[in-house]
Design an enzyme around this catalytic site. Structure first.
Site, PDB file in Angstrom:
ATOM      1  N   HIS A 144     -26.075 -21.739  12.168  1.00  0.00           N
ATOM      2  CA  HIS A 144     -26.039 -21.128  13.331  1.00  0.00           C
ATOM      3  C   HIS A 144     -25.863 -19.533  13.056  1.00  0.00           C
ATOM      4  CE1 HIS A 144     -23.653 -24.977  13.693  1.00  0.00           C
ATOM      5  NE2 HIS A 144     -24.035 -24.990  15.127  1.00  0.00           N
ATOM      6  N   GLU A 148     -27.665 -37.159  15.052  1.00  0.00           N
ATOM      7  CA  GLU A 148     -26.511 -37.324  14.286  1.00  0.00           C
ATOM      8  C   GLU A 148     -25.713 -38.789  14.127  1.00  0.00           C
ATOM      9  OE1 GLU A 148     -24.188 -33.763  14.141  1.00  0.00           O
ATOM     10  OE2 GLU A 148     -22.281 -34.803  13.584  1.00  0.00           O
ATOM     11  N   HIS A 163     -22.418 -38.899  15.941  1.00  0.00           N
ATOM     12  CA  HIS A 163     -22.422 -38.732  17.359  1.00  0.00           C
ATOM     13  C   HIS A 163     -22.986 -40.087  17.929  1.00  0.00           C
ATOM     14  CE1 HIS A 163     -23.401 -34.103  17.234  1.00  0.00           C
ATOM     15  NE2 HIS A 163     -22.294 -34.383  16.563  1.00  0.00           N
ATOM     16  N   ASP A 208     -15.194 -36.796  16.158  1.00  0.00           N
ATOM     17  CA  ASP A 208     -16.513 -36.679  15.248  1.00  0.00           C
ATOM     18  C   ASP A 208     -15.941 -36.038  13.837  1.00  0.00           C
ATOM     19  OD1 ASP A 208     -18.973 -36.158  14.582  1.00  0.00           O
ATOM     20  OD2 ASP A 208     -18.788 -34.221  15.744  1.00  0.00           O
TER      21      ASP A 208
HETATM   22  C1  XUL Z   1     -21.548 -30.347  16.333  1.00  0.00           C
HETATM   23  C2  XUL Z   1     -22.546 -30.377  15.577  1.00  0.00           C
HETATM   24  C3  XUL Z   1     -23.257 -29.113  15.649  1.00  0.00           C
HETATM   25  C4  XUL Z   1     -24.944 -29.213  15.452  1.00  0.00           C
HETATM   26  C5  XUL Z   1     -25.335 -27.840  15.263  1.00  0.00           C
HETATM   27  O1  XUL Z   1     -21.009 -31.737  16.301  1.00  0.00           O
HETATM   28  O2  XUL Z   1     -23.168 -31.418  15.333  1.00  0.00           O
HETATM   29  O3  XUL Z   1     -22.833 -28.734  14.316  1.00  0.00           O
HETATM   30  O4  XUL Z   1     -25.463 -29.904  14.552  1.00  0.00           O
HETATM   31  O5  XUL Z   1     -24.736 -26.899  16.528  1.00  0.00           O
HETATM   32 CO    CO Z   2     -25.055 -31.761  14.102  1.00  0.00          CO
END
Ligand code: XUL
Ligand code: CO
Length: 518
Positions: free
Chosen positions: A184, A350, A353, A389
Site C-alpha cells: 500500500h 482472498e 475473505h 479475518d
Molecule cells: C484486508 C486486505 C487488504 C488488501 C489490500 O483484509 O486483505 O490488505 O489485500 O488493501
Molecule cells: Co488482501
C-alpha cells in the site's frame, strides 16, 4: 575466561559481542575466550605473539561478520546513518531440500525450477510478500500492544526508517528467492502534512525501491491505503463527503503512477470502508453509483499513463464495515456487470475473505474462474473457531489442493500470482519466524500444486464428474444446452419416459479419490 577477563582483546570481543547480537559474533566471542584461555599458559613473548595473532583474527572476523548494528546505534552503521549490513544475519538463502528435510529454513515441497504439468513451479505459483504484514505488522490487536520489535526498527515513522525497512524487504525477498512484493502507498512511506509532501515522501522511498528491485524483482501489485486515515471513516469512493472522494481519487492516481513506475503487474482495489454501518443513514444506490464512477475514472487514468497491469477488485464481506459492497465474487461480478465494467477488472480472491462471506476459498475461486475473472489470490486462511479475518499462512493441504485445482483449470494466474496477505501470530516474535511462516505457506501451496496435478493426471475425479452429467451428452441434452428445448417438447418426453432414473452423486467416492492424492 574469567581469569583473563582483563586482556584487552577479550574486553574488546565482549563489547563487540554485546553490540552485535548475531550468531556469528557469539561464535567469535566463544572463540576469543578459548584463545584467551590458551594465553594463560604461555611465556611473555609467546603471549605477545599470540596476542598479535588474535588481533589479526579479530580484524578478520570483524570484517567478515556482516554488520548488524541495532537501530539505536544507527549512526555508527554508515556515513549517512543507513543500515550497511545484513538485516537477517545467520539466515541463509533458502533452498529446496526435499520432503525428508528437517531444516526449518529450507523448502520441502517448493522446488522453483521443477516442471509440473508443463510449467515451472515458480510460474504456477508466482509468490509475493505483502509489505504491510511482514514489515509493518506489529502484533498489536484490539486488546493488546505491539509484540514485535524487529531489530532494524527505531520506533519512528520517518523517511530514513522507511528506507531502512525497504532494504530489509529486499534482503528478505532475495533470501526467500521470491521475485514479487505487494504494497500500500502508506505502508512504504509516511504521510506528510499535505498531499504534495506525502507524494514527495512516497517518491523518495519508491526511488530507493526501484534501485533495490534490480532486474528481477517487481511488484505483483500496488494499492492505495484508503482505510486507515480518519478522513476515510465514511468510506473513500463511497464517502458522503465530496472532498474525501476527490482525495481518494488523487491518492489512487499517485499509487497507480508509482506501481507503474516500479513495473507492477497489477493494481488492487480493496474497498475496506466502501460499505455501511447502518442503512438508516445511507443512500446505498448513490454510494454504489459513486464507486462505479470512481472505478471508471481509474480505468481511464490507467489507459492515459500507459499502465497495462490488470485492475483487480478484492471482495470482502465485512470488517472493518458491517457490510462491504464487494461482498464476495458473485456480488462483485454483478456490480461490474451492472456498471459495464466487465472486461476492465478481474478479481483478487482472498481465501480468508471468502470464508468470512460464508463460502469456501474454492467456491469463490471457481465463481471467479468460470466467469473469466480469476486474476490473483491473496493466499491466507482463517481459523474455523474465530469469526474474523485472522490472515494466517495457509497450512491445510486439502484447502491448498482445492485452490490449486482452480488455478490449474484457470491455466495459472499470470499476470497475477499468490500474495501472502498473511501475518505471524501475535505470539510469534522471532525474526526467523518471518522466514518460517513464508516457507511453510509456500510449501503448503507447492504441495497443493503437486496433489492437484496428481488428481488431474489420474483423471478419475474428472471422469466421476463427467459421468454424473452424461445424461446431457445426448441429442436432447444438446438441445437443452443449446437453448432449443421448450417446455412442451420436454413434457412430451416425460409422458413417454415416465419417472426418470436418478443416479448416485458418489460424494464419498469423490472424497476418497481426493484424499488419496494428499
Ligand atoms: C484486508 C486486505 C487488504 C488488501 C489490500 O483484509 O486483505 O490488505 O489485500 O488493501
Ligand atoms: Co488482501
Amino acid at each position: 575466561m574469567v581469569v583473563c577477563y582483563k586482556d584487552r582483546f577479550l574486553v574488546l570481543s565482549a563489547c563487540f559481542s554485546s553490540l552485535c547480537l548475531s550468531k556469528a559474533s557469539s561464535f567469535f566471542f566463544i572463540k576469543s575466550g578459548l584463545v584467551c584461555m590458551m594465553l594463560e599458559n604461555r611465556s611473555m613473548s609467546g603471549r605477545i605473539l599470540l596476542l598479535l595473532l588474535s588481533v589479526n583474527v579479530i580484524s578478520f572476523i570483524v570484517n567478515a561478520v556482516p554488520e548488524t548494528c541495532p537501530a539505536d546505534l544507527g549512526e555508527k552503521c554508515g556515513e549517512d546513518g543507513e543500515w550497511g549490513g545484513e538485516f537477517f544475519p545467520g539466515i541463509p538463502k533458502i533452498k529446496y531440500e526435499g520432503p525428508s528435510s528437517k531444516n526449518p529454513l529450507a523448502y520441502k515441497w517448493y522446488d522453483a525450477e521443477e516442471v509440473i504439468l508443463g510449467k515451472k513451479m515458480k510460474d504456477w505459483l508466482r509468490f509475493s510478500v505483502a509489505f504491510w504484514h511482514t514489515f509493518r505488522g506489529t502484533g498489536a490487536d484490539p486488546f493488546g500492544a505491539p509484540t514485535k520489535y524487529w531489530p532494524w526498527e527505531d520506533g519512528t515513522n520517518s523517511i530514513a526508517m522507511a528506507k531502512r525497512r525497504m532494504r530489509a524487504n529486499f534482503e528478505f525477498l532475495n533470501k526467500l528467492g521470491v521475485d514479487r512484493w505487494c504494497f500500500h502507498d502508506r505502508d512504504i512511506a509516511p504521510d506528510g502534512k499535505t498531499l504534495q509532501e506525502t507524494n514527495s515522501n512516497l517518491d523518495e522511498v519508491v526511488a530507493l525501491a526501484k534501485e533495490l528491485q534490480g532486474d528481477k524483482i517487481r511488484p505483483l501489485w500496488g494499492t492505495a491505503q484508503l482505510f486507515l486515515h480518519p478522513r476515510y471513516m465514511h468510506g473513500a469512493a463511497t464517502s458522503s463527503e465530496l472532498g474525501v472522494y476527490a482525495f481518494a481519487a488523487a491518492q489512487v492516481k499517485k499509487a497507480m503512477e508509482v506501481t507503474h513506475y516500479l513495473g507492477g503487474e497489477n493494481y488492487v482495489f480493496w474497498g475496506g470502508r466502501e460499505g455501511y454501518q447502518t442503512l438508516l443513514n445511507t443512500d446505498m444506490e448513490r454510494e454504489l453509483d459513486h464507486l462505479a464512477r470512481f472505478l471508471e475514472a481509474a480505468v481511464a487514468y490507467k489507459k492515459k499513463i500507459g499502465f497495462n497491469g490488470t485492475l483487480l477488485i478484492e471482495p470482502k464481506p465485512q470488517e472493518p464495515t458491517k457490510h462491504q459492497y464487494d461482498w464476495d465474487a458473485a456480488t462483485t461480478l454483478n456490480f461490474l456487470r451492472k456498471y459495464g465494467l466487465l472486461g476492465e477488472f478481474k478479481l483478487n480472491i482472498e481465501c480468508n475473505h471468502a470464508t468470512l462471506s460464508g463460502h469456501s476459498c474454492h467456491h469463490d475461486l471457481e465463481t471467479a474462474r468460470i466467469n473469466g475473472l480469476l486474476g490473483n489470490i491473496d493466499a491466507n486462511t482463517g481459523d474455523p473457531q474465530v469469526g474474523w479475518d485472522t490472515d494466517q499462512f495457509m497450512t491445510d493441504i486439502g484447502e491448498a489442493t482445492m485452490v490449486m485445482l482452480s488455478v490449474i483449470k484457470n491455466g495459472g494466474l499470470a499476470p497475477g500470482g499468490f500474495n501472502f496477505d498473511a501475518k505471524l501470530r501475535r505470539e510469534s516474535t522471532d525474526v526467523e519466524d518471518l522466514f518460517i511462516a513464508h516457507i511453510s505457506g509456500m510449501d503448503t501451496l507447492a504441495r497443493g500444486l503437486r496433489n492437484a496435478a496428481k488428481l488431474i493426471e489420474d483423471g478419475s475425479l474428472a471422469e466421476l464428474v463427467r459421468k454424473r452429467y452424461s445424461s446431457f451428452d445426448t441429442e436432447l441434452g444438446g438441445q437443452i444446452e443449446g437453448g432449443k428445448a421448450d417446455f412442451e417438447m420436454l413434457e412430451k418426453k416425460v409422458m413417454e419416459w415416465g419417472e426418470p432414473k436418478v443416479a448416485s452423486a458418489k460424494q464419498e467416492l469423490a472424497e476418497m479419490i481426493f484424499q488419496s492424492a494428499l
